[in-house]
Design a protein around this motif. Structure first.
Motif, mmCIF file in Angstrom:
data_model
loop_
_atom_site.group_PDB
_atom_site.id
_atom_site.type_symbol
_atom_site.label_atom_id
_atom_site.label_comp_id
_atom_site.label_asym_id
_atom_site.label_seq_id
_atom_site.Cartn_x
_atom_site.Cartn_y
_atom_site.Cartn_z
ATOM 1 N N LEU B 98 5.897 20.322 -16.255
ATOM 2 C CA LEU B 98 7.249 19.937 -16.659
ATOM 3 C C LEU B 98 8.087 19.528 -15.448
ATOM 4 O O LEU B 98 8.772 18.499 -15.465
ATOM 5 N N ASP B 99 8.022 20.323 -14.368
ATOM 6 C CA ASP B 99 8.795 19.996 -13.169
ATOM 7 C C ASP B 99 8.319 18.700 -12.527
ATOM 8 O O ASP B 99 9.128 17.926 -12.008
ATOM 9 N N ILE B 102 9.905 16.036 -14.670
ATOM 10 C CA ILE B 102 11.363 15.967 -14.498
ATOM 11 C C ILE B 102 11.705 15.337 -13.140
ATOM 12 O O ILE B 102 12.595 14.487 -13.041
ATOM 13 N N GLN B 106 14.574 12.550 -12.351
ATOM 14 C CA GLN B 106 15.897 13.022 -11.946
ATOM 15 C C GLN B 106 16.588 12.129 -10.919
ATOM 16 O O GLN B 106 17.808 12.029 -10.914
ATOM 17 N N ASP B 121 17.792 21.116 -14.715
ATOM 18 C CA ASP B 121 16.779 20.170 -15.193
ATOM 19 C C ASP B 121 17.339 18.747 -15.255
ATOM 20 O O ASP B 121 16.681 17.845 -15.785
ATOM 21 N N THR B 125 14.934 17.857 -19.737
ATOM 22 C CA THR B 125 13.830 18.617 -20.330
ATOM 23 C C THR B 125 13.317 17.973 -21.615
ATOM 24 O O THR B 125 12.105 17.769 -21.767
ATOM 25 N N GLU B 129 9.632 16.503 -22.098
ATOM 26 C CA GLU B 129 8.730 17.085 -23.091
ATOM 27 C C GLU B 129 8.177 16.019 -24.030
ATOM 28 O O GLU B 129 7.013 16.060 -24.411
ATOM 29 N N ARG B 141 2.317 22.237 -20.491
ATOM 30 C CA ARG B 141 3.671 22.076 -19.984
ATOM 31 C C ARG B 141 4.020 22.995 -18.817
ATOM 32 O O ARG B 141 4.603 22.567 -17.831
ATOM 33 N N ASP B 142 3.700 24.278 -18.931
ATOM 34 C CA ASP B 142 4.147 25.238 -17.921
ATOM 35 C C ASP B 142 3.086 25.592 -16.891
ATOM 36 O O ASP B 142 3.293 26.480 -16.063
#
Ligand code: ATP
Ligand code: MG
Lengths: 321, 248
Positions: B98-99, B102, B106, B121, B125, B129, B141-142
């Motif tokens: 996820l990071d 992102i 960003q 985030d 997020t 996703e 995802r994590d």
């Protein structure tokens, strides 16, 4: 929840720490918090953003001299401190430029050279810095309601600054900047290709980290009430680096833990008389060999060992195309 | 006449005595999926890096949507709407999937200072996703990106190239090291993305099956020059192409 509880306990411990203690122990605690701030800054530059710096002590030095000169000239600490921090922010920004061209060992040498340069200037510019004799007699800040001339008032003043610095850093590393710093550390070329202006963020990593060094210096000056070049020599930078690495570079609480290890542990080991430095050095070597991720990394490993393994998403569901 | 999404004019790049890219010109039309093929060392990756500001070409110019981007740095190209992947796997190993995704979006939001005060985030997020689910990575995802399998990381890498909503994406061997099932999935995802968003692609690939079925047009590079260009069937049958591949 568990974390909040731990954090609360830590805060209470910090609040009661100096109670009933003598001046020496209180002085050590202040020193721990002060170096903790310097290490927090280096943790941002090195731990989060991956930029090696062996010059953190020189920023403490700049902060300490600026604060000393201004407070000796009658400025209140609250006015001197922001100037000390700003000066370090700017000098740190300038020191960031070499990092745009060189990395790794070469950057280490550039920053080392800067620390040496600072030391020489502080020692040789007698007119401004007092030369090898340094400056002394800086007053401790008096805020009217709280006069920090005595302990433990000075401790609580240091603690307040320390907590403010930690909260601010927490805000920074939690913001998108924190992710950008990590991206710079993990894969700068990929990060740049995804729109990250790696030059600017590298400069910011140096500038903010150095500003924290300056803040630590601004506290060091009234704590010791004596600044001289030797306090900010290269060996001191290595000590701050050791704090970050022993704690676990890139973990938020690493600098606090690392500074405790470097400043407080030798004192605890004093009962072993002549052996304490040897025991201490041995412990550091073993830690670094066993767990290069430092104490916090070691904690994580122990937790993993004693916890039931967490199945990974795809292994749970079976591999999917 | 529509403005080409990408116009490359006479790009050349040498490394010492090696002429890696030797005067390459081509245009890519909006919505096209262009394949770039050629033997190992024919200059494909070098060409990408010259287009994207990773390398400075010795001569030549590049335009994106009619705008000259010569001399721009890689992050500026990203902000102009050009996404890319590298030939080597290129994720952020100690960050979650996820990071990773992102971070890929960003820097396109607001100003540098604004991002310091933005939500952790950056408000991305949900969008991240969606993209993770699109590449069928939802269940990962994590996870730390570095802990995934090679093929999974390759998908994360590809997903990142799309996070900022680019108008043009350059993919350097997206199928390298990816197994057959996942390969079919990847191709299908790229085509779906192209249909949904009208995004233009340039794809470097050695897997002929993959390129021939994915691309609408193919350019063949050999020793830094374009030796053939056309629809997949024509290129496949071109004797010069067969020669370049077999002749080595
Ligand atoms: N940084 C570099 N320094 C020196 N030579 C290089 C460099 N990068 C590429 N080359 C040379 O340039 C030529 C083209 O390399 P390039 O990577 O562009 O080929 P490619 O078509 O992408 O090959 P592959 O299909 O194997 O990825 C090769 O001869 C390579 O050795
Ligand atoms: Mg290549």
């Amino acid at each position: 929840m568990k974390r909040l509880l731990l954090l609360g306990l830590g805060l209470v411990a910090l609040l009661v720490a100096p109670l009933g203690q003598g001046t020496y122990v209180t002085y050590l605690l202040c020193s721990w918090l002060t170096f903790g701030i310097a290490a927090m800054g280096l943790n941002l530059t090195l731990g989060y953003a991956g930029q090696i710096s062996l010059a953190q002590a020189s920023f403490m030095g700049i902060g300490a001299y600026v604060t000393a000169l201004l407070t000796l000239a009658g400025w209140p600490w609250l006015a001197a401190m922001p100037l000390a921090v700003a000066a370090c922010f700017l000098v740190g920004l300038a020191l960031g430029f070499p990092a745009l061209r060189v990395q790794g060992h070469f950057l280490a040498f550039v920053t080392l050279a800067f620390n040496t340069l600072f030391f020489l200037v502080a020692r040789n510019e007698d007119g401004l810095t007092g030369g090898p004799y340094g400056l002394s007699g800086m007053p401790r800040p008096d805020f009217g309601l709280l006069d920090t001339a005595q302990q433990p008032a000075f401790y609580y003043f240091t603690l307040a600054v320390f907590l403010a610095a930690a909260v601010l850093l927490w805000g920074i590393v939690r913001s998108p900047w924190g992710r950008a710093f990590k991206g710079l550390r993990e894969n700068p070329i990929r990060a740049e290709s995804l729109g990250l202006d790696t030059r600017r963020i590298t400069l910011m990593a140096f500038a903010i980290g150095s500003a924290y060094g300056g803040l630590a210096g601004a506290l060091f000056s009234p704590l010791v009430q004596y600044v001289e070049p030797g306090s900010f020599a290269f060996a001191q930078s290595l000590r701050i680096l050791l704090m970050v690495v022993v704690g676990g570079a890139g973990f938020f609480f690493a600098p606090m833990l690392g500074a405790a290890m470097v400043i407080l542990l030798p004192e605890v080991l004093r009962f072993t008389e002549g052996y304490y430095l040897m025991i201490y050095a041995g412990a550091v070597i073993v830690l670094m060999v066993v767990c290069p991720e430092g104490l916090i990394g070691l904690g994580g490993r122990l937790r993993d060992r004693f916890q039931a393994p967490r199945p990974r998403g795809d292994l749970q569901e079976g591999a999917r195309p | 006449m529509t403005v080409p999404v990408l116009a490359v004019r006479d790009i050349a790049k040498g490394f010492g005595a090696i002429r890696a890219v030797d005067g390459v010109s081509f245009e890519v039309r909006p919505g096209e999926i262009l394949g770039l093929i050629g033997p190992n060392g024919s200059g494909k990756s070098t060409l990408f890096n010259c287009i994207l500001g990773q390398l400075t070409p010795d001569r030549g110019s590049v335009e994106v949507n009619g705008r000259s981007v010569s001399g721009r740095r890689p992050f500026e190209l990203s902000r102009l709407g050009v996404g890319r992947t590298f030939q080597q796997l290129s994720v952020f190993p100690k960050m979650s999937v996820l990071d990773n995704v992102i971070l890929a979006g960003q820097e396109h939001r607001g100003s540098l200072l604004g991002r310091l005060f933005a939500a952790p985030d950056a408000g991305l997020t949900a969008e991240a996703e969606r993209l993770i689910a699109f590449f069928r990575l939802g269940h990962l995802r994590d996870e730390m990106a570095g802990a995934l399998s090679y093929g999974q990381q390759k998908l994360v890498d590809a997903a990142m190239a799309f996070m900022a909503g680019p108008s043009l994406v350059l993919l350097d061997e997206p199928a390298g090291g990816v197994n057959l099932t996942m390969l079919a999935g990847l191709k299908e995802r790229l085509i779906a993305y192209n249909r949904e968003h009208g995004t233009t692609f340039v794809v470097i690939e050695h897997n002929m099956e993959f390129v021939m079925s994915l691309c609408t047009r193919i350019i063949v590079l050999a020793e830094g020059r374009i030796i053939a260009e056309g629809p997949p069937e024509a290129v496949r049958a071109d004797p010069r192409v067969i020669d370049a591949y077999l002749g080595g």
